[in-house]
Design a protein around this motif. Structure first.
Motif, short mmCIF file in Angstrom:
data_model
loop_
_atom_site.label_atom_id
_atom_site.label_comp_id
_atom_site.label_asym_id
_atom_site.label_seq_id
_atom_site.Cartn_x
_atom_site.Cartn_y
_atom_site.Cartn_z
N SER A 183 14.92 0.70 5.13
CA SER A 183 13.86 1.20 4.28
C SER A 183 14.10 0.74 2.84
O SER A 183 15.21 0.41 2.44
CB SER A 183 13.79 2.72 4.35
OG SER A 183 14.98 3.28 3.84
N ARG A 184 13.04 0.77 2.08
CA ARG A 184 13.10 0.31 0.70
C ARG A 184 13.54 1.45 -0.21
O ARG A 184 13.02 2.55 -0.13
CB ARG A 184 11.72 -0.20 0.29
CG ARG A 184 11.72 -0.92 -1.04
CD ARG A 184 10.35 -1.42 -1.38
NE ARG A 184 10.23 -2.80 -0.95
CZ ARG A 184 9.24 -3.60 -1.33
NH1 ARG A 184 8.27 -3.16 -2.08
NH2 ARG A 184 9.19 -4.84 -0.93
N ASN A 185 14.49 1.17 -1.08
CA ASN A 185 14.89 2.13 -2.10
C ASN A 185 14.52 1.55 -3.46
O ASN A 185 13.96 0.46 -3.55
CB ASN A 185 16.38 2.46 -1.99
CG ASN A 185 17.27 1.23 -2.13
OD1 ASN A 185 16.96 0.31 -2.87
ND2 ASN A 185 18.38 1.22 -1.40
N LYS B 129 12.85 -2.99 -6.79
CA LYS B 129 12.93 -3.76 -8.04
C LYS B 129 13.27 -5.22 -7.74
O LYS B 129 12.70 -6.13 -8.34
CB LYS B 129 13.98 -3.15 -8.98
CG LYS B 129 13.51 -1.88 -9.66
CD LYS B 129 14.54 -1.38 -10.63
CE LYS B 129 14.46 -2.21 -11.87
NZ LYS B 129 15.17 -1.65 -13.02
N LYS B 130 14.19 -5.43 -6.79
CA LYS B 130 14.56 -6.79 -6.41
C LYS B 130 13.36 -7.53 -5.83
O LYS B 130 13.11 -8.70 -6.16
CB LYS B 130 15.71 -6.76 -5.41
CG LYS B 130 16.19 -8.13 -5.01
CD LYS B 130 17.33 -8.07 -4.03
CE LYS B 130 17.73 -9.49 -3.64
NZ LYS B 130 18.59 -9.53 -2.50
N ALA B 131 12.60 -6.86 -4.95
CA ALA B 131 11.42 -7.48 -4.35
C ALA B 131 10.37 -7.80 -5.41
O ALA B 131 9.73 -8.86 -5.38
CB ALA B 131 10.83 -6.57 -3.28
N ASN C 116 4.46 -6.20 -5.55
CA ASN C 116 5.05 -6.39 -4.23
C ASN C 116 5.31 -5.00 -3.68
O ASN C 116 6.42 -4.49 -3.74
CB ASN C 116 6.33 -7.21 -4.29
CG ASN C 116 6.87 -7.55 -2.92
OD1 ASN C 116 6.42 -7.03 -1.91
ND2 ASN C 116 7.86 -8.41 -2.88
N THR C 117 4.24 -4.37 -3.20
CA THR C 117 4.32 -3.00 -2.71
C THR C 117 3.99 -2.94 -1.23
O THR C 117 3.33 -3.83 -0.70
CB THR C 117 3.34 -2.07 -3.47
OG1 THR C 117 2.02 -2.59 -3.33
CG2 THR C 117 3.70 -2.00 -4.95
N LYS C 118 4.48 -1.89 -0.59
CA LYS C 118 4.24 -1.71 0.84
C LYS C 118 2.75 -1.48 1.12
O LYS C 118 2.20 -2.03 2.05
CB LYS C 118 5.07 -0.54 1.35
CG LYS C 118 5.05 -0.35 2.84
CD LYS C 118 6.00 0.75 3.26
CE LYS C 118 6.02 0.89 4.76
NZ LYS C 118 6.95 1.96 5.17
N LEU C 119 2.12 -0.66 0.28
CA LEU C 119 0.70 -0.38 0.42
C LEU C 119 -0.11 -1.21 -0.57
O LEU C 119 0.35 -1.49 -1.68
CB LEU C 119 0.42 1.11 0.19
CG LEU C 119 1.12 2.07 1.13
CD1 LEU C 119 0.86 3.51 0.69
CD2 LEU C 119 0.69 1.85 2.57
#
Length: 168
Positions: free
Chosen positions: A2-4, A9-11, A62-65
């Protein structure tokens, strides 16, 4: 996995860097850079993009949604800080990587209908350019026009071929 906060921030940094490099290549302009954060007076994520003498505000996500309306409203606010009439969001397209210029060019770019039409009218010198741009509509009321980053670069480049080879 999962993304933290750290991985998010890296993505985001990876996406901003990819967009920076793509636009540098596409518009053959090394002055295009990632902008430092300005807090509440943010001016967009990519600096030194101009269209017919006016600054262009590019907010990179660069977001999941998708959250297109929310991201677009952020771009509008930052465009206001920049005194730019052209707010754009460039967003990571799911399952499309950032490893090549071709893939980066397939990322999503969106703005409102008026901004899109204004820029296309100014860029479309031969009237054959903009009808070839494939558009989709986003947002709850389908008020946003979505194209690819490559199409946005073509608009910014007035329909001329992209890359250093296209500038000669």
């Amino acid at each position: 996995m999962s993304r933290n906060r750290q991985s998010a921030k890296k993505a985001g940094t990876e996406m901003e860097t990819a967009v920076e490099h793509y636009l540098q290549w596409a518009l053959d302009d090394q002055r295009i850079i990632r902008r430092r954060l300005h807090g509440s007076n943010d001016l967009g994520d990519i600096a030194n993009i101009f269209f017919h003498g006016q600054p262009v505000c590019v907010e990179v996500k660069n977001t999941k949604l998708l959250n297109a309306t929310k991201h677009y409203n952020e771009a509008v606010e930052e465009a206001g800080n920049l005194d730019s009439p052209y707010p754009w969001v460039v967003q990571k397209k799911p399952r499309v990587g950032l490893s090549t210029l071709e893939r980066i060019g397939r990322q999503l770019a969106y703005t409102d209908w008026d901004t899109y039409n204004t820029m296309c009218a100014l860029a479309d010198n031969d009237r054959y350019f903009t009808p070839r741009i494939r558009t989709e509509f986003l947002g709850r009321r389908k008020q946003l026009v979505c194209v690819t980053l490559k199409s946005l670069a073509l608009i910014l480049n007035n329909g001329l071929p992209l890359g250093p080879e296209g500038q000669s």
